[in-house]
Design a protein around this motif. Structure first.
Motif, PDB file in Angstrom:
ATOM      1  N   ILE A 138      18.498  45.943  29.365  1.00  0.00           N
ATOM      2  CA  ILE A 138      19.627  46.142  30.288  1.00  0.00           C
ATOM      3  C   ILE A 138      19.169  45.982  31.733  1.00  0.00           C
ATOM      4  CG2 ILE A 138      21.376  47.762  31.087  1.00  0.00           C
ATOM      5  CD1 ILE A 138      21.865  46.656  28.278  1.00  0.00           C
ATOM      6  N   ASN A 139      18.027  46.573  32.061  1.00  0.00           N
ATOM      7  CA  ASN A 139      17.495  46.456  33.425  1.00  0.00           C
ATOM      8  C   ASN A 139      17.200  44.999  33.780  1.00  0.00           C
ATOM      9  OD1 ASN A 139      17.643  49.214  33.791  1.00  0.00           O
ATOM     10  ND2 ASN A 139      15.492  49.582  33.305  1.00  0.00           N
ATOM     11  N   ALA A 140      16.635  44.259  32.818  1.00  0.00           N
ATOM     12  CA  ALA A 140      16.309  42.849  33.072  1.00  0.00           C
ATOM     13  C   ALA A 140      17.570  42.039  33.309  1.00  0.00           C
ATOM     14  CB  ALA A 140      15.516  42.278  31.896  1.00  0.00           C
TER      15      ALA A 140
ATOM     16  N   PRO B  14      13.477  52.747  24.788  1.00  0.00           N
ATOM     17  CA  PRO B  14      12.915  52.134  26.007  1.00  0.00           C
ATOM     18  C   PRO B  14      13.112  50.623  26.051  1.00  0.00           C
ATOM     19  CG  PRO B  14      11.409  53.777  25.127  1.00  0.00           C
ATOM     20  CD  PRO B  14      12.484  53.611  24.112  1.00  0.00           C
ATOM     21  N   MET B  15      13.058  49.973  24.873  1.00  0.00           N
ATOM     22  CA  MET B  15      13.271  48.526  24.849  1.00  0.00           C
ATOM     23  C   MET B  15      14.720  48.194  25.194  1.00  0.00           C
ATOM     24  SD  MET B  15      11.988  45.567  24.505  1.00  0.00           S
ATOM     25  CE  MET B  15      10.379  45.894  23.764  1.00  0.00           C
ATOM     26  N   VAL B  16      15.667  49.000  24.726  1.00  0.00           N
ATOM     27  CA  VAL B  16      17.067  48.802  25.098  1.00  0.00           C
ATOM     28  C   VAL B  16      17.211  48.899  26.609  1.00  0.00           C
ATOM     29  CG1 VAL B  16      19.399  49.777  24.953  1.00  0.00           C
ATOM     30  CG2 VAL B  16      17.989  49.630  22.897  1.00  0.00           C
ATOM     31  N   THR B  17      16.593  49.908  27.204  1.00  0.00           N
ATOM     32  CA  THR B  17      16.664  50.091  28.653  1.00  0.00           C
ATOM     33  C   THR B  17      16.066  48.899  29.392  1.00  0.00           C
ATOM     34  OG1 THR B  17      16.514  52.491  28.393  1.00  0.00           O
ATOM     35  CG2 THR B  17      15.974  51.596  30.560  1.00  0.00           C
TER      36      THR B  17
ATOM     37  N   MET C 171      12.176  37.057  29.548  1.00  0.00           N
ATOM     38  CA  MET C 171      13.199  37.809  28.817  1.00  0.00           C
ATOM     39  C   MET C 171      13.949  36.894  27.864  1.00  0.00           C
ATOM     40  SD  MET C 171      16.607  39.807  30.268  1.00  0.00           S
ATOM     41  CE  MET C 171      17.191  38.324  31.094  1.00  0.00           C
ATOM     42  N   ASP C 172      14.162  37.364  26.644  1.00  0.00           N
ATOM     43  CA  ASP C 172      14.991  36.658  25.673  1.00  0.00           C
ATOM     44  C   ASP C 172      16.447  36.940  26.040  1.00  0.00           C
ATOM     45  OD1 ASP C 172      16.478  35.819  23.489  1.00  0.00           O
ATOM     46  OD2 ASP C 172      14.994  36.439  22.013  1.00  0.00           O
ATOM     47  N   LYS C 173      17.090  35.980  26.697  1.00  0.00           N
ATOM     48  CA  LYS C 173      18.433  36.214  27.228  1.00  0.00           C
ATOM     49  C   LYS C 173      19.453  36.501  26.121  1.00  0.00           C
ATOM     50  CE  LYS C 173      19.660  35.930  30.983  1.00  0.00           C
ATOM     51  NZ  LYS C 173      20.284  34.902  31.803  1.00  0.00           N
ATOM     52  N   LEU C 174      19.361  35.758  25.021  1.00  0.00           N
ATOM     53  CA  LEU C 174      20.325  35.982  23.946  1.00  0.00           C
ATOM     54  C   LEU C 174      20.171  37.375  23.336  1.00  0.00           C
ATOM     55  CD1 LEU C 174      20.391  32.549  22.083  1.00  0.00           C
ATOM     56  CD2 LEU C 174      22.153  33.538  23.542  1.00  0.00           C
TER      57      LEU C 174
END
Length: 296
Positions: free
Chosen positions: A37-39, A31-34, A1-4
């Motif tokens: 957030i889930n990650a 879906p990418m936003v979700t 995951m790209d944390k920034l």
């Protein structure tokens, strides 16, 4: 995951209170936003948002995390900005909202000049009299006139405006010259429907202040259209100087009741308060201040 990137996504969802708005403003899928957030929630082991099919709400952990994210992202942006100011040409996408009439009459040549100076900045301009929510719409900078409505943003004065009561010589030949503002009640007035009190025109002098109830067969929500109708002899208008000044200079319109003040106002550059504005936004604000505050 790209944390920034995940932090940016979370901050945008937090500010807009909407997955849909966040996806549109960041140009990524819902879906990418979700997934971002889930990650984040999985990585932190804490729930940041409560969401259902209708709305979302922020948890206590989400509020705390948002403040940390903002501090981190602004620190990175500040560091990049300081280096970028020295080494890079300004670039990026900049979304601007301007009023329709003022935008067409005054902003178009200014934005054209700005675009030529900074060709790597892409300007997306929304010409509309509708008051936009900067947070939800993703607008970087708005030019607004009149009452700002108490928005929690920075508002820097750009220029003033003054209202004039104007009419064409051909109308006066046909209908006669009103001698006092109250005579307008017997004349054909062109009504601007976006005004708070469209059918009441205010007049002020050192001796008196009063409103006049006006009426007419033509109404519109666009000042430029009403001004052109007045030039054609359709009636009397009350419109700001930036719309009527060239017609007054040419003689196509004449000003009535100059001894009275009608309305005055101010245009502002409005933007969200941040520790460091992106360079593209700072450049445009300074450019607007230079051009619109100049007597020329």
């Amino acid at each position: 995951m790209d944390k920034l990137q995940a932090m940016k996504v979370f901050c945008r969802v937090y500010e807009a209170e909407s997955f849909k708005v966040a996806s549109e403003s960041l140009d990524i899928s819902r879906p990418m936003v979700t997934r971002y957030i889930n990650a984040l929630e999985d990585d932190l082991g804490a729930k940041l948002l409560h969401r259902n099919t209708r709305n979302i709400s922020v948890t206590h952990a989400g509020k705390l995390y948002y403040q940390h994210c903002i501090n981190i992202l602004e620190a990175i942006e500040e560091a990049e900005g300081e280096l970028g100011d020295l080494t890079q040409q300004p670039k990026g996408h900049l979304r601007l909202s301007v009023p329709m009439d003022f935008g067409l009459s005054h902003m178009v040549p200014i934005l054209n000049e700005f675009s030529q100076l900074y060709p790597d900045i892409t300007l997306e301009v929304d010409f509309s009299d509708k008051r936009v929510d900067l947070t939800e719409s993703g607008i970087d900078l708005a030019v607004r006139g009149g009452d700002l409505g108490g928005d929690q943003f920075i508002a820097r004065p750009l220029c003033t405006m003054r209202g004039y009561v104007c009419v064409s010589p051909m109308y006066l030949e046909r209908k006669g010259v009103p001698q006092h503002p109250t005579d307008l009640m017997q004349h054909d007035c062109l009504i601007y429907t976006n005004a708070p009190y469209a059918n009441k025109w205010s007049f002020n002098s050192s001796e008196e202040a009063f409103d006049v109830s006006v009426h007419g067969a033509l109404m519109a929500n666009n000042g430029s259209a009403l001004t052109r109708l007045a030039v054609a002899g359709a009636g009397i208008i009350m419109q700001p100087d930036f719309l009527v000044e060239r017609y007054l200079e040419s003689g196509e319109l004449v000003s009535l009741f100059d001894e009275y003040e009608t309305f005055t106002g101010q245009f502002y550059a409005v933007y969200a308060e941040r520790k460091l504005q992106p360079k593209k936004v700072r450049l445009l604000i300074d450019f607007l201040l230079e051009k619109l505050q100049s007597p020329a």
